[in-house]
Design a protein around this motif. Structure first.
Motif, short mmCIF file in Angstrom:
data_model
loop_
_atom_site.label_atom_id
_atom_site.label_comp_id
_atom_site.label_asym_id
_atom_site.label_seq_id
_atom_site.Cartn_x
_atom_site.Cartn_y
_atom_site.Cartn_z
N THR A 215 21.78 3.83 -23.49
CA THR A 215 23.21 3.53 -23.43
C THR A 215 23.51 2.72 -22.18
O THR A 215 23.11 3.09 -21.08
N LEU A 216 24.18 1.60 -22.34
CA LEU A 216 24.66 0.81 -21.22
C LEU A 216 26.15 0.62 -21.40
O LEU A 216 26.64 0.50 -22.51
N ALA A 217 26.88 0.57 -20.29
CA ALA A 217 28.33 0.37 -20.39
C ALA A 217 28.79 -0.56 -19.28
O ALA A 217 28.25 -0.56 -18.18
N TRP A 218 29.78 -1.36 -19.60
CA TRP A 218 30.40 -2.25 -18.64
C TRP A 218 31.85 -1.85 -18.51
O TRP A 218 32.46 -1.34 -19.46
N SER A 219 32.43 -2.14 -17.40
CA SER A 219 33.83 -1.81 -17.16
C SER A 219 34.69 -3.06 -17.34
O SER A 219 34.26 -4.16 -17.01
N ASP A 220 35.88 -2.88 -17.83
CA ASP A 220 36.83 -3.98 -17.92
C ASP A 220 37.61 -4.15 -16.62
O ASP A 220 38.45 -5.04 -16.52
N ALA A 221 37.33 -3.29 -15.66
CA ALA A 221 38.08 -3.34 -14.40
C ALA A 221 37.93 -4.68 -13.70
O ALA A 221 38.86 -5.16 -13.06
N HIS A 222 36.77 -5.29 -13.81
CA HIS A 222 36.54 -6.57 -13.15
C HIS A 222 36.62 -7.74 -14.11
O HIS A 222 36.45 -8.88 -13.71
N GLY A 223 36.86 -7.46 -15.38
CA GLY A 223 37.08 -8.50 -16.37
C GLY A 223 35.97 -9.53 -16.38
O GLY A 223 34.80 -9.21 -16.49
N ARG A 224 36.35 -10.78 -16.22
CA ARG A 224 35.38 -11.87 -16.29
C ARG A 224 34.42 -11.85 -15.11
O ARG A 224 33.39 -12.51 -15.13
N ASP A 225 34.74 -11.07 -14.06
CA ASP A 225 33.88 -11.02 -12.88
C ASP A 225 32.72 -10.04 -13.02
O ASP A 225 31.84 -10.02 -12.18
N ALA A 226 32.74 -9.20 -14.06
CA ALA A 226 31.65 -8.24 -14.23
C ALA A 226 30.33 -9.00 -14.39
O ALA A 226 30.23 -9.94 -15.16
N GLY A 227 29.34 -8.60 -13.62
CA GLY A 227 28.04 -9.26 -13.69
C GLY A 227 27.97 -10.55 -12.90
O GLY A 227 27.09 -11.37 -13.13
N SER A 228 28.89 -10.76 -11.97
CA SER A 228 28.87 -11.94 -11.11
C SER A 228 29.29 -11.53 -9.70
O SER A 228 29.74 -10.41 -9.48
N VAL A 229 29.13 -12.44 -8.79
CA VAL A 229 29.58 -12.19 -7.42
C VAL A 229 31.11 -12.23 -7.42
O VAL A 229 31.70 -13.16 -7.96
N TYR A 230 31.73 -11.22 -6.85
CA TYR A 230 33.20 -11.16 -6.83
C TYR A 230 33.68 -10.42 -5.60
O TYR A 230 32.91 -9.70 -4.95
N PHE A 231 34.94 -10.63 -5.28
CA PHE A 231 35.61 -9.86 -4.23
C PHE A 231 36.62 -8.95 -4.90
O PHE A 231 37.25 -9.33 -5.89
N THR A 232 36.80 -7.76 -4.34
CA THR A 232 37.83 -6.86 -4.85
C THR A 232 39.20 -7.38 -4.42
O THR A 232 39.30 -8.29 -3.58
N ARG A 233 40.25 -6.82 -4.99
CA ARG A 233 41.61 -7.26 -4.62
C ARG A 233 41.87 -7.08 -3.13
O ARG A 233 42.47 -7.93 -2.49
N GLU A 234 41.42 -5.95 -2.59
CA GLU A 234 41.62 -5.70 -1.16
C GLU A 234 40.85 -6.71 -0.31
O GLU A 234 41.35 -7.19 0.70
N GLU A 235 39.64 -7.06 -0.73
CA GLU A 235 38.86 -8.05 0.00
C GLU A 235 39.53 -9.42 -0.06
O GLU A 235 39.54 -10.15 0.94
#
Length: 147
Positions: free
Chosen positions: A74-94
Motif C-alpha cells: 500500500t502506498l498513499a499520497w497526500s493532497d495537502a501539497h497538491g501538485r507539489d507532492a513528489g517535488s521540491v517545495y516550500f511550506t506556506r510558512e517557509e
C-alpha cells in the motif's frame, strides 16, 4: 552539497548526488521566486537553511509518500501539497519567511486613483459641493491637497 549531506542520515551514491544537486538548484530557484535574487555572499542564513531543508525533505521522500506498507504493498499520497507532492517545495510558512526576508509584505494599502490627464483644481481646498447653499463639505481636505 556538504551541508545537505550533513542533514541526511545516509551516504549518497552517484545517482543520489546528481538528484541532490538538482534538488538544491530547484530549491534555490524557488527561493529566488518567492523571495528575491540575493547577490552571492549576501544570502541570509535563514534562506540557506530553508533551501537545505526543502532539498533534504525531497531527498528523504522523493515520491511524496504519506503512507507505505510493505506487506500489503500500500502506498498513499497526500493532497495537502497538491501538485507539489513528489517535488521540491516550500511550506506556506517557509514561503512567508522568504517573502518577509525579501521585503515583500502582504497586506492592504491605499493608492491614489485619478483619471489620465486631469489636474487638481486650485483653491478647491478639498471641499465637495452639498445640496444646500453655503460652504462645501470637507473631504480629506486641507488647503494643500484638493482631494
Amino acid at each position: 552539497m556538504d551541508e545537505l549531506k550533513g542533514r541526511l542520515d545516509w551516504e549518497l551514491d552517484e545517482d543520489e548526488l546528481r538528484i541532490a544537486t538538482g534538488a538544491l538548484d530547484d530549491a534555490s530557484d524557488l527561493a529566488a521566486t518567492y523571495g528575491r535574487e540575493w547577490p552571492e555572499g549576501t544570502v541570509p542564513r535563514l534562506v540557506r537553511t530553508l533551501v537545505l531543508k526543502a532539498a533534504a525533505r525531497y531527498m528523504r521522500n522523493p515520491n511524496g509518500y504519506t503512507q507505505s506498507r510493505a506487506g500489503d504493498e500500500t502506498l498513499a499520497w497526500s493532497d495537502a501539497h497538491g501538485r507539489d507532492a513528489g517535488s521540491v517545495y516550500f511550506t506556506r510558512e517557509e514561503i512567508r519567511l522568504l517573502e518577509d526576508l525579501a521585503g515583500r509584505k502582504r497586506g492592504i494599502s491605499s493608492v491614489i486613483v485619478s483619471a489620465w490627464g486631469t489636474k487638481p483644481r486650485r483653491g478647491a481646498g478639498g471641499y465637495v459641493p452639498v445640496d444646500y447653499s453655503g460652504d462645501g463639505f470637507p473631504l480629506f481636505g486641507d488647503e494643500m491637497s484638493p482631494w
